[in-house]
Motif scaffolding. Structure first.
Motif, PDB file in Angstrom:
ATOM      1  N   LEU A 232       0.904  -1.101   0.095  1.00  0.00           N
ATOM      2  CA  LEU A 232       0.083   0.049   0.000  1.00  0.00           C
ATOM      3  C   LEU A 232       0.745   1.298  -0.076  1.00  0.00           C
ATOM      4  O   LEU A 232       0.622   2.187  -0.780  1.00  0.00           O
ATOM      5  CB  LEU A 232      -0.997   0.093   1.196  1.00  0.00           C
ATOM      6  CG  LEU A 232      -2.240  -0.846   1.222  1.00  0.00           C
ATOM      7  CD1 LEU A 232      -2.674  -1.100   2.445  1.00  0.00           C
ATOM      8  CD2 LEU A 232      -3.177  -0.410   0.253  1.00  0.00           C
ATOM      9  N   LEU A 233       1.979   1.041   0.956  1.00  0.00           N
ATOM     10  CA  LEU A 233       2.641   2.735   0.964  1.00  0.00           C
ATOM     11  C   LEU A 233       3.431   2.628  -0.562  1.00  0.00           C
ATOM     12  O   LEU A 233       3.779   3.820  -1.049  1.00  0.00           O
ATOM     13  CB  LEU A 233       3.886   2.087   1.969  1.00  0.00           C
ATOM     14  CG  LEU A 233       3.408   2.331   3.425  1.00  0.00           C
ATOM     15  CD1 LEU A 233       4.474   2.223   4.349  1.00  0.00           C
ATOM     16  CD2 LEU A 233       2.710   3.825   3.784  1.00  0.00           C
ATOM     17  N   ALA A 234       4.006   1.490  -1.059  1.00  0.00           N
ATOM     18  CA  ALA A 234       4.523   1.565  -2.339  1.00  0.00           C
ATOM     19  C   ALA A 234       3.692   2.295  -3.710  1.00  0.00           C
ATOM     20  O   ALA A 234       3.975   3.061  -4.129  1.00  0.00           O
ATOM     21  CB  ALA A 234       5.016   0.414  -2.874  1.00  0.00           C
ATOM     22  N   VAL A 235       2.445   1.742  -3.514  1.00  0.00           N
ATOM     23  CA  VAL A 235       1.424   2.227  -4.464  1.00  0.00           C
ATOM     24  C   VAL A 235       1.266   3.723  -3.958  1.00  0.00           C
ATOM     25  O   VAL A 235       0.790   4.418  -5.114  1.00  0.00           O
ATOM     26  CB  VAL A 235       0.074   1.304  -4.058  1.00  0.00           C
ATOM     27  CG1 VAL A 235      -1.052   1.956  -5.124  1.00  0.00           C
ATOM     28  CG2 VAL A 235       0.211  -0.255  -4.644  1.00  0.00           C
ATOM     29  N   ALA A 236       0.980   3.905  -2.937  1.00  0.00           N
ATOM     30  CA  ALA A 236       0.740   5.210  -2.602  1.00  0.00           C
ATOM     31  C   ALA A 236       1.856   6.504  -3.088  1.00  0.00           C
ATOM     32  O   ALA A 236       1.394   7.471  -3.773  1.00  0.00           O
ATOM     33  CB  ALA A 236       0.608   5.534  -0.984  1.00  0.00           C
ATOM     34  N   VAL A 237       2.998   6.009  -2.992  1.00  0.00           N
ATOM     35  CA  VAL A 237       4.253   6.861  -3.529  1.00  0.00           C
ATOM     36  C   VAL A 237       4.137   7.183  -5.013  1.00  0.00           C
ATOM     37  O   VAL A 237       4.167   8.111  -5.536  1.00  0.00           O
ATOM     38  CB  VAL A 237       5.602   6.186  -3.142  1.00  0.00           C
ATOM     39  CG1 VAL A 237       6.657   6.934  -3.723  1.00  0.00           C
ATOM     40  CG2 VAL A 237       5.675   6.123  -1.320  1.00  0.00           C
ATOM     41  N   VAL A 238       3.916   5.890  -5.720  1.00  0.00           N
ATOM     42  CA  VAL A 238       3.938   5.619  -7.047  1.00  0.00           C
ATOM     43  C   VAL A 238       2.747   6.399  -7.652  1.00  0.00           C
ATOM     44  O   VAL A 238       2.966   7.401  -8.525  1.00  0.00           O
ATOM     45  CB  VAL A 238       3.917   4.213  -7.627  1.00  0.00           C
ATOM     46  CG1 VAL A 238       3.927   4.185  -9.147  1.00  0.00           C
ATOM     47  CG2 VAL A 238       5.172   3.567  -7.180  1.00  0.00           C
ATOM     48  N   VAL A 239       1.614   6.348  -7.183  1.00  0.00           N
ATOM     49  CA  VAL A 239       0.520   6.931  -7.466  1.00  0.00           C
ATOM     50  C   VAL A 239       0.426   8.436  -7.390  1.00  0.00           C
ATOM     51  O   VAL A 239       0.109   9.389  -8.231  1.00  0.00           O
ATOM     52  CB  VAL A 239      -0.877   6.573  -7.213  1.00  0.00           C
ATOM     53  CG1 VAL A 239      -2.094   7.013  -7.394  1.00  0.00           C
ATOM     54  CG2 VAL A 239      -1.097   4.776  -7.585  1.00  0.00           C
ATOM     55  N   LEU A 240       0.720   8.803  -6.233  1.00  0.00           N
ATOM     56  CA  LEU A 240       0.886  10.278  -5.702  1.00  0.00           C
ATOM     57  C   LEU A 240       1.916  10.960  -6.404  1.00  0.00           C
ATOM     58  O   LEU A 240       1.684  12.037  -6.932  1.00  0.00           O
ATOM     59  CB  LEU A 240       0.830  10.398  -4.368  1.00  0.00           C
ATOM     60  CG  LEU A 240      -0.215  10.125  -3.417  1.00  0.00           C
ATOM     61  CD1 LEU A 240       0.019  10.475  -2.050  1.00  0.00           C
ATOM     62  CD2 LEU A 240      -1.408  11.017  -4.014  1.00  0.00           C
ATOM     63  N   VAL A 241       2.889  10.323  -6.738  1.00  0.00           N
ATOM     64  CA  VAL A 241       4.006  11.183  -7.768  1.00  0.00           C
ATOM     65  C   VAL A 241       3.547  11.226  -9.026  1.00  0.00           C
ATOM     66  O   VAL A 241       3.797  12.349  -9.742  1.00  0.00           O
ATOM     67  CB  VAL A 241       5.380  10.297  -7.547  1.00  0.00           C
ATOM     68  CG1 VAL A 241       6.298  10.740  -8.646  1.00  0.00           C
ATOM     69  CG2 VAL A 241       5.753  10.411  -6.170  1.00  0.00           C
ATOM     70  N   SER A 242       3.067  10.216  -9.546  1.00  0.00           N
ATOM     71  CA  SER A 242       2.372  10.238 -10.961  1.00  0.00           C
ATOM     72  C   SER A 242       1.307  11.283 -10.962  1.00  0.00           C
ATOM     73  O   SER A 242       1.059  11.766 -12.171  1.00  0.00           O
ATOM     74  CB  SER A 242       2.055   8.996 -11.426  1.00  0.00           C
ATOM     75  OG  SER A 242       3.017   7.842 -11.338  1.00  0.00           O
ATOM     76  N   TRP A 243       0.509  11.277 -10.016  1.00  0.00           N
ATOM     77  CA  TRP A 243      -0.752  12.514  -9.913  1.00  0.00           C
ATOM     78  C   TRP A 243      -0.149  13.862 -10.170  1.00  0.00           C
ATOM     79  O   TRP A 243      -0.671  14.401 -10.634  1.00  0.00           O
ATOM     80  CB  TRP A 243      -1.425  12.111  -8.465  1.00  0.00           C
ATOM     81  CG  TRP A 243      -2.439  13.201  -8.462  1.00  0.00           C
ATOM     82  CD1 TRP A 243      -3.623  13.094  -9.069  1.00  0.00           C
ATOM     83  CD2 TRP A 243      -2.535  14.181  -7.805  1.00  0.00           C
ATOM     84  NE1 TRP A 243      -4.444  14.248  -8.629  1.00  0.00           N
ATOM     85  CE2 TRP A 243      -3.794  14.898  -7.511  1.00  0.00           C
ATOM     86  CE3 TRP A 243      -1.514  14.743  -6.628  1.00  0.00           C
ATOM     87  CZ2 TRP A 243      -4.084  15.867  -7.136  1.00  0.00           C
ATOM     88  CZ3 TRP A 243      -1.878  15.792  -6.006  1.00  0.00           C
ATOM     89  CH2 TRP A 243      -3.092  16.563  -6.060  1.00  0.00           C
ATOM     90  N   VAL A 244       0.912  13.987  -9.210  1.00  0.00           N
ATOM     91  CA  VAL A 244       1.525  15.443  -9.250  1.00  0.00           C
ATOM     92  C   VAL A 244       1.868  15.671 -10.705  1.00  0.00           C
ATOM     93  O   VAL A 244       1.882  16.833 -11.337  1.00  0.00           O
ATOM     94  CB  VAL A 244       2.912  15.607  -8.194  1.00  0.00           C
ATOM     95  CG1 VAL A 244       3.292  16.905  -8.567  1.00  0.00           C
ATOM     96  CG2 VAL A 244       2.134  15.341  -6.823  1.00  0.00           C
TER      97      VAL A 244
END
Length: 465
Positions: A232-244
């Motif tokens: 979950l933490l890995a998904v959060a980092v990848v998705v939020l960075v991509s979102w920005v």
């Protein structure tokens, strides 16, 4: 009765939005007195029952910035009304069932009501005369503490003496009253940010936030090194960075990253995370200290009702200090208000490391902490709205509210680790960490520019249109 630029009844509008804010904050603590009984009431395991609280947190985090953006586009009062309708629907759903999945759905619907407070603040910024904005924002900001602290003893009293469904019927009735009052009294803001809703951005933010907050809230029970939490933490980092990255390239983003990344907004949001941490930590520590048996040598052996009553005065302190927060903001600026509040929060935690043997001591600590939180929370929307464009106040306030939610989630995860042993040193460490969070927020706040940019965020009155 004073009226705004277009005949708006100022006191009535502020009172109704404050009442709605208290109601939305109440949803966060409504079921806390039932936590230990939920597995029995819902015929499930403790871990599954915890989703009754987690679902509300996740729904609140996801809907707050999205509601803000929708409010900027289609009307803030319109979206505020929709949030209250969802709260009523969720309350009725929970009141009619004892099925865990359905209760989780109802609690998620209630979580959408968290958007009421940032939307209400944005409406006040658009509608009130400039000289009334600071005091109104301070009062609405205080409702977060008032609803949470006053609601706890009331919910505990109901839970101990009546059928638990009554709490949800009560929430539905009060929600209906708030809905009628908002429709009758609160005007719709004509400030709009027309355009196309960023669906991809909303989905990306939702996935990233849910992954992050789910890892933080479930880390203690699932294990911080478990595969689920790490994933979950890995998904959060990848998705939020991509979102920005995506939001900086789309023509009509859900969140204007350039504004959000500007120094005043970024530092305010980071300070909001630590302020949310410092606010919520004491709400986690004091009830446990009060309810531990006296046989431990430091526990006070009190009921949940008494624990709620100890916390209740802090919410009233927040409300009574709202005029003081407004005066400090108008005279010295919102940054001074924030720093003053953080100093008081720090003092309350430092006092807690030595004053924890009597109920009256914890009442004082709670009230001092409430005073600091009241000042700090009153300043955060003011710091945000003085620099963001007027047509983006909804999403900007929603994002700031989200940062405070991230802080409360961090506090929950941290205190779960610290208080595992429920020993006297662990409680002192918890108070020390709370003080450290306040100091960290101060370190960020001192770098927030003392003056706002000119020409971008002056309060807009109807008379000027």
């Amino acid at each position: 009765m004073p009226r705004g630029p277009a005949g708006v009844n100022v006191r009535a509008a502020v009172a109704v939005l404050a009442f709605s804010g208290i109601l939305s904050a109440l949803m966060q603590t409504l079921v806390i007195p039932l936590v230990s009984d939920l597995p029995r009431l819902l015929n499930t395991t403790p871990d599954n029952a915890s989703w009754v609280i987690t679902s509300t947190l996740l729904a609140a985090a996801v809907t707050t910035p999205i509601s803000g953006r929708l409010g900027d586009m289609f009307g803030k009062r319109r979206i505020l009304v929709l949030c209250i309708v969802l709260l009523i629907a969720g309350s009725v759903v929970c009141a009619l069932t004892a099925s865990l999945p359905i209760v989780i759905v109802g609690r998620a619907l209630q979580g959408a009501a968290t958007s009421v407070i940032p939307l209400g603040i944005s409406i006040l910024r658009d509608e009130l005369p400039p000289e009334r904005v600071a005091s109104a924002i301070a009062l609405i900001s205080a409702t977060l503490g008032v609803g949470a602290s006053v609601g706890l003893p009331v919910s505990a009293l109901v839970a101990q003496n009546f059928d638990w469904h009554i709490m949800f019927w009560f929430a539905a009735v009060i929600g209906a009253v708030a809905l009628v009052l908002v429709l009758v009294v609160v005007p719709e803001s004509p400030v709009r940010s027309p355009g196309r809703f960023d669906v991809v951005g909303a989905i990306g933010l939702t996935v990233g936030l849910v992954s992050l907050l789910l890892a933080l809230t479930k880390g203690a029970s699932w294990g911080w090194t478990s595969g689920r939490v790490i994933t979950l933490l890995a998904v959060a980092v990848v998705v939020l960075v991509s979102w920005v990255w995506f939001e900086t390239r789309v023509a009509e983003p859900m969140v204007d990253i350039r504004v959000t990344a500007s120094r005043p907004v970024l530092l305010t949001n980071l300070a909001s995370i630590m302020t949310g941490f410092a606010m919520y930590a004491i709400a986690l520590v004091l009830p446990q200290l009060l309810q531990l048996p006296k046989s431990t040598g430091f526990g006070l052996g009190q009921s949940m009702v008494v624990a709620g009553l100890v916390l209740a005065p802090s919410g009233l302190v927040m409300m009574f200090l709202s005029p003081v927060a407004a005066r400090i903001t108008n005279t010295y600026g919102p940054r001074t208000t924030l720093l003053s509040g953080l100093v008081i929060i720090m003092v309350s935690y430092l006092a807690g490391t030595v004053l924890m043997t009597q109920i009256w001591q914890l009442v004082i600590i709670s009230c001092v902490n409430g005073a600091g939180v009241g000042l700090a929370f009153a300043s955060l929307p003011a710091l945000i709205m003085r620099v963001v464009p007027v047509h983006e106040t909804g999403v900007a306030n929603g994002l700031n509210a989200l940062m405070r939610s991230v802080g409360t989630s961090l506090a929950s995860a941290t205190m779960s680790l610290v208080l595992t042993t429920l020993s006297l040193p662990s409680f002192r460490l918890a108070f020390g960490i709370g003080a450290g969070a306040a100091v960290a927020a101060m370190a960020l706040a001192v770098f927030i520019p003392a003056r706002a940019r000119t020409g971008t965020a002056e309060p807009v009155s109807l008379a000027s249109r």
